[in-house]
Scaffold this motif. Sequence first.
Motif, PDB file in Angstrom:
ATOM      1  N   TRP A 142       0.832  -1.209   0.000  1.00  0.00           N
ATOM      2  CA  TRP A 142       0.000   0.000   0.000  1.00  0.00           C
ATOM      3  C   TRP A 142       0.865   1.258   0.000  1.00  0.00           C
ATOM      4  N   ARG A 143       2.021   1.198   0.623  1.00  0.00           N
ATOM      5  CA  ARG A 143       2.934   2.340   0.587  1.00  0.00           C
ATOM      6  C   ARG A 143       3.293   2.694  -0.853  1.00  0.00           C
ATOM      7  N   LEU A 144       3.604   1.670  -1.646  1.00  0.00           N
ATOM      8  CA  LEU A 144       3.952   1.938  -3.035  1.00  0.00           C
ATOM      9  C   LEU A 144       2.730   2.402  -3.810  1.00  0.00           C
ATOM     10  N   ARG A 145       1.585   1.843  -3.495  1.00  0.00           N
ATOM     11  CA  ARG A 145       0.358   2.299  -4.172  1.00  0.00           C
ATOM     12  C   ARG A 145       0.139   3.790  -3.920  1.00  0.00           C
ATOM     13  N   VAL A 146       0.285   4.214  -2.686  1.00  0.00           N
ATOM     14  CA  VAL A 146       0.121   5.635  -2.353  1.00  0.00           C
ATOM     15  C   VAL A 146       1.153   6.478  -3.094  1.00  0.00           C
ATOM     16  N   ALA A 147       2.404   6.008  -3.126  1.00  0.00           N
ATOM     17  CA  ALA A 147       3.484   6.760  -3.777  1.00  0.00           C
ATOM     18  C   ALA A 147       3.255   6.890  -5.277  1.00  0.00           C
ATOM     19  N   THR A 148       2.809   5.812  -5.912  1.00  0.00           N
ATOM     20  CA  THR A 148       2.610   5.858  -7.364  1.00  0.00           C
ATOM     21  C   THR A 148       1.412   6.713  -7.745  1.00  0.00           C
ATOM     22  N   GLU A 149       0.435   6.800  -6.864  1.00  0.00           N
ATOM     23  CA  GLU A 149      -0.730   7.646  -7.153  1.00  0.00           C
ATOM     24  C   GLU A 149      -0.377   9.130  -7.156  1.00  0.00           C
ATOM     25  N   LYS A 150       0.798   9.473  -6.626  1.00  0.00           N
ATOM     26  CA  LYS A 150       1.255  10.872  -6.647  1.00  0.00           C
ATOM     27  C   LYS A 150       1.879  11.241  -7.995  1.00  0.00           C
ATOM     28  N   VAL A 151       2.290  10.238  -8.762  1.00  0.00           N
ATOM     29  CA  VAL A 151       3.029  10.520  -9.991  1.00  0.00           C
ATOM     30  C   VAL A 151       2.328  10.003 -11.249  1.00  0.00           C
ATOM     31  N   ARG A 152       1.225   9.289 -11.069  1.00  0.00           N
ATOM     32  CA  ARG A 152       0.451   8.793 -12.209  1.00  0.00           C
ATOM     33  C   ARG A 152      -1.039   8.971 -11.907  1.00  0.00           C
ATOM     34  N   PRO A 153      -1.866   9.038 -12.944  1.00  0.00           N
ATOM     35  CA  PRO A 153      -3.307   9.117 -12.702  1.00  0.00           C
ATOM     36  C   PRO A 153      -3.784   7.941 -11.855  1.00  0.00           C
ATOM     37  N   LYS A 154      -4.653   8.235 -10.930  1.00  0.00           N
ATOM     38  CA  LYS A 154      -5.151   7.188 -10.039  1.00  0.00           C
ATOM     39  C   LYS A 154      -5.813   6.062 -10.808  1.00  0.00           C
ATOM     40  N   SER A 155      -6.434   6.388 -11.939  1.00  0.00           N
ATOM     41  CA  SER A 155      -7.098   5.364 -12.741  1.00  0.00           C
ATOM     42  C   SER A 155      -6.094   4.339 -13.262  1.00  0.00           C
ATOM     43  N   GLU A 156      -4.891   4.801 -13.626  1.00  0.00           N
ATOM     44  CA  GLU A 156      -3.852   3.889 -14.110  1.00  0.00           C
ATOM     45  C   GLU A 156      -3.409   2.936 -13.007  1.00  0.00           C
TER      46      GLU A 156
END
Length: 214
Positions: A65-79
């Motif tokens: 989940w940490r990585l999920r949160v981090a990636t949502e900062k740099v890519r669209p949440k839908s992706e």
Amino acid sequence: MLDRETLLDQFIEHNNEGAASYWLSCNDAYLLYEKYGSWSRETTAILTQACRLSSDQIYNRRDAWRLRVATEKVRPKSEINELVEALSFSYFARMWKLASRLVTFHEMREILKEAQAEHGREEGKKIAAEGIGNLRAFRASEWLLQARNEGLSIEYMAAEVEAATDGDPLETWRKRARRARRLLGVLWTDSASLGIDERIRKLLHEVWKILEDI
């Protein structure tokens, strides 16, 4: 925000529901360790006993989940949601452990240098740390996209990341060649029972032999 006892109960419930709810348990674990960090040892002890999971298995849920949160900062949440639907949390957990390899020391130094030049020493440190974290998250998401698009296993994905970040191009090539040889061996063996054309089988075996000494 949910209280700690509720989150503990939720994690246990979601874990017991099986694979369909594992991502929900990842969120529970993330909140337990991020929001109630002072209770980390007690949290781990309760969950390992209640769910019959090792501490590493629980930390993997949190890290996914940490990585999920981090990636949502740099890519669209839908992706990211599409990645979550396609990949198990274990891909994210493994990539979290590999993320430190995805930004070189030289890149970190340059990011820090530029941030401090523009914002001063202390503020520059904070901005650089955020920038480095975002760069890692973006590159991690690129690898996860590749894993999804190419159907890579977790181990193969990890091996590719490690090979690509070794810093020795020749050794990276050798590692990939050795993996290719193992795959060729499997293809050649399986082809016998599948009725594959003998000419193709011969070519597979010849390349397998060529790679033998690498």
